[in-house]
Write a protein that holds these residues in place. Structure first.
Motif, mmCIF file in Angstrom:
data_model
loop_
_atom_site.group_PDB
_atom_site.id
_atom_site.type_symbol
_atom_site.label_atom_id
_atom_site.label_comp_id
_atom_site.label_asym_id
_atom_site.label_seq_id
_atom_site.Cartn_x
_atom_site.Cartn_y
_atom_site.Cartn_z
ATOM 1 N N ILE A 58 0.836 -1.207 0.000
ATOM 2 C CA ILE A 58 0.000 0.000 0.000
ATOM 3 C C ILE A 58 0.867 1.252 0.000
ATOM 4 N N GLY A 59 1.949 1.248 0.782
ATOM 5 C CA GLY A 59 2.857 2.401 0.818
ATOM 6 C C GLY A 59 3.545 2.642 -0.518
ATOM 7 N N GLY A 115 -7.735 3.773 6.392
ATOM 8 C CA GLY A 115 -8.619 3.461 5.268
ATOM 9 C C GLY A 115 -9.720 2.493 5.648
ATOM 10 N N ASN A 116 -9.398 1.503 6.489
ATOM 11 C CA ASN A 116 -10.422 0.568 6.961
ATOM 12 C C ASN A 116 -11.485 1.280 7.786
ATOM 13 N N THR A 135 -15.328 1.572 6.567
ATOM 14 C CA THR A 135 -16.390 1.066 7.432
ATOM 15 C C THR A 135 -17.408 2.164 7.726
ATOM 16 N N ALA A 136 -16.919 3.383 7.965
ATOM 17 C CA ALA A 136 -17.819 4.511 8.235
ATOM 18 C C ALA A 136 -18.675 4.839 7.009
ATOM 19 N N LEU A 137 -18.133 4.605 5.817
ATOM 20 C CA LEU A 137 -18.876 4.850 4.583
ATOM 21 C C LEU A 137 -19.830 3.707 4.243
ATOM 22 N N GLY A 138 -19.756 2.628 4.993
ATOM 23 C CA GLY A 138 -20.659 1.506 4.766
ATOM 24 C C GLY A 138 -20.148 0.495 3.750
ATOM 25 N N GLN A 165 -7.726 2.958 1.313
ATOM 26 C CA GLN A 165 -6.485 2.714 2.052
ATOM 27 C C GLN A 165 -5.302 3.389 1.363
ATOM 28 N N ILE A 166 -5.224 3.254 0.047
ATOM 29 C CA ILE A 166 -4.123 3.872 -0.703
ATOM 30 C C ILE A 166 -4.207 5.394 -0.614
#
Length: 87
Positions: free
Chosen positions: A13-14, A43-44, A48-51, A66-67
């Motif tokens: 990811i980095g 990002g997780n 999760t907050a965005l559903g 995440q990226i």
């Protein structure tokens, strides 16, 4: 074993986040891994907050978030690292 997977995921990811950002980022690989892991965690939380739900296949939206989070961290930390090294 999950610690090893977190390091591998953080590296991937980095590195992708660094490739997405324009210009050169003069930070060491260990910092890229740490920021990649932090970006994955952030990002997780955002996904999760965005559903965004886990799917049976590849979670593209989650990985893109995440990226993006890792790229944001790298964009903020790179100038700070450059100032630290110049002293």
């Amino acid at each position: 074993m999950s610690f090893l997977w977190a390091i591998i995921a953080g590296l991937i990811i980095g590195l992708i986040a660094r490739a997405v950002l324009p210009g050169r980022q003069d930070i060491p690989i260990w910092l890229t891994i740490i920021l990649g892991v932090l970006g994955a965690l952030i990002g997780n939380v955002i996904a999760t907050a965005l559903g965004v739900r886990d799917t049976g296949g590849i979670d593209w939206i989650r990985h893109i978030v995440q990226i993006a989070a890792a790229a944001g961290l790298i964009a903020v930390v790179t100038p700070l690292w450059a100032k630290r090294v110049r002293r």
